[in-house]
Design a protein around this motif. Sequence first.
Motif, mmCIF file in Angstrom:
data_model
loop_
_atom_site.group_PDB
_atom_site.id
_atom_site.type_symbol
_atom_site.label_atom_id
_atom_site.label_comp_id
_atom_site.label_asym_id
_atom_site.label_seq_id
_atom_site.Cartn_x
_atom_site.Cartn_y
_atom_site.Cartn_z
ATOM 1 N N ARG A 1 60.122 19.085 102.501
ATOM 2 C CA ARG A 1 59.632 19.049 103.813
ATOM 3 C C ARG A 1 60.104 18.014 104.545
ATOM 4 O O ARG A 1 60.141 16.813 104.293
ATOM 5 N N SER A 2 60.267 18.225 105.848
ATOM 6 C CA SER A 2 60.428 17.166 106.894
ATOM 7 C C SER A 2 59.070 16.538 107.211
ATOM 8 O O SER A 2 58.294 17.220 107.771
ATOM 9 N N MET A 3 59.148 15.012 107.113
ATOM 10 C CA MET A 3 57.906 14.576 107.282
ATOM 11 C C MET A 3 58.048 12.856 107.672
ATOM 12 O O MET A 3 58.931 12.158 107.237
ATOM 13 N N ILE A 4 57.028 12.368 108.548
ATOM 14 C CA ILE A 4 57.051 11.014 108.848
ATOM 15 C C ILE A 4 55.777 10.462 108.574
ATOM 16 O O ILE A 4 54.819 11.271 109.368
ATOM 17 N N PHE A 5 55.848 9.369 108.127
ATOM 18 C CA PHE A 5 54.216 8.791 108.025
ATOM 19 C C PHE A 5 54.167 7.493 108.943
ATOM 20 O O PHE A 5 55.107 6.382 108.769
ATOM 21 N N TYR A 6 53.341 7.306 109.830
ATOM 22 C CA TYR A 6 53.328 6.205 110.789
ATOM 23 C C TYR A 6 51.994 5.318 110.421
ATOM 24 O O TYR A 6 51.286 5.502 109.732
ATOM 25 N N THR B 1 63.767 23.283 109.605
ATOM 26 C CA THR B 1 63.789 24.375 108.653
ATOM 27 C C THR B 1 62.245 23.917 107.821
ATOM 28 O O THR B 1 62.302 22.766 107.240
ATOM 29 N N LEU B 2 61.389 24.770 107.852
ATOM 30 C CA LEU B 2 60.184 24.466 107.247
ATOM 31 C C LEU B 2 60.174 24.618 105.680
ATOM 32 O O LEU B 2 60.509 25.631 105.134
ATOM 33 N N ASN B 3 59.949 23.506 104.926
ATOM 34 C CA ASN B 3 59.805 23.462 103.671
ATOM 35 C C ASN B 3 61.206 23.802 102.877
ATOM 36 O O ASN B 3 61.272 24.554 101.799
ATOM 37 N N ARG B 4 62.290 23.369 103.605
ATOM 38 C CA ARG B 4 63.423 23.542 103.048
ATOM 39 C C ARG B 4 64.515 22.633 103.727
ATOM 40 O O ARG B 4 64.507 22.351 104.802
ATOM 41 N N GLU C 1 56.332 17.218 110.056
ATOM 42 C CA GLU C 1 55.122 16.979 109.820
ATOM 43 C C GLU C 1 54.880 15.273 110.267
ATOM 44 O O GLU C 1 55.588 14.617 109.892
ATOM 45 N N VAL C 2 53.865 14.899 111.064
ATOM 46 C CA VAL C 2 53.375 13.824 111.183
ATOM 47 C C VAL C 2 51.986 13.414 110.896
ATOM 48 O O VAL C 2 51.090 13.894 111.059
ATOM 49 N N GLU C 3 52.068 12.174 109.881
ATOM 50 C CA GLU C 3 50.526 11.925 109.327
ATOM 51 C C GLU C 3 50.664 10.333 109.022
ATOM 52 O O GLU C 3 51.605 9.575 109.128
ATOM 53 N N PHE D 1 59.880 7.923 105.604
ATOM 54 C CA PHE D 1 60.281 9.156 105.940
ATOM 55 C C PHE D 1 60.409 10.110 104.995
ATOM 56 O O PHE D 1 61.116 9.654 103.571
ATOM 57 N N ALA D 2 60.396 11.231 104.943
ATOM 58 C CA ALA D 2 60.500 12.399 104.115
ATOM 59 C C ALA D 2 61.522 13.329 104.802
ATOM 60 O O ALA D 2 61.449 13.932 105.881
ATOM 61 N N GLY D 3 62.814 13.497 104.222
ATOM 62 C CA GLY D 3 63.817 14.286 105.007
ATOM 63 C C GLY D 3 64.649 15.274 104.130
ATOM 64 O O GLY D 3 65.832 15.164 104.206
#
Length: 221
Positions: free
Chosen positions: A131-136, A118-121, A165-167, A43-45
């Motif tokens: 940025r907020s991001m989840i890697f599956y 919040t986008l990129n913040r 973002e989901v990648e 996770f990226a948060g």
Amino acid sequence: MKKLSLYVVLSLLFLAGCAQGQSKDYTPAKLPALKPGEAVATFAGGCFWAMEEGMNQLKGVREVISGYAGGTVKNPTYEQVCTDQTGHAETVQVYYDPKVISYSQLLDAFFAGHDPTTLNRQGPDVGRDYRSMIFYRTPEEKAQIQAAIKRTNESKHYPNPVVTEVEPFKVFYPAENYHQNYFALHPDQPYIQRVSLPKVEKLRKAMAGHLKNNTALTMID
């Protein structure tokens, strides 16, 4: 040092504190071996100091490693990631027992532990590296992520829609040793107190039934 592009006065306070007590060990941390029956989630948060600490407090989580993912540069350093030119986001990798805590519950903790709208913040931290991001890793995880996003949006907990973002997972690079367990090692540091601690407390409140330790954290006045 954390990038604090907003609120100049707060920037000076946090950056001054960030330089204090940091180890000079810039060696990348080693990834732990996956134990039988364990799973891993990525996770990226925002700042990984808070997300690492929050996830580490959950029952069923054995270890959390701070690092970088989502970019194009191999083996990036913290300084490179902070330029916002590598494409990486500050990320945590969670090693957990799915018989004790489910992937869906980790997703609930993730959405509670930062602002996914919040986008990129994240608060005073600005840039795609926050940025907020989840890697599956599997189609099942992707479906659970989409369900969690829908659940979060429908809850109206946040006034704005989720922009996470989901990648698919590709590669995770461990951050330098001095970033690992930073929250626990530097509890009095101004950035930890003013930015990281409220996020960890928010995650703890949302996941109260899944904590290893129910002792309250303390904010310094």
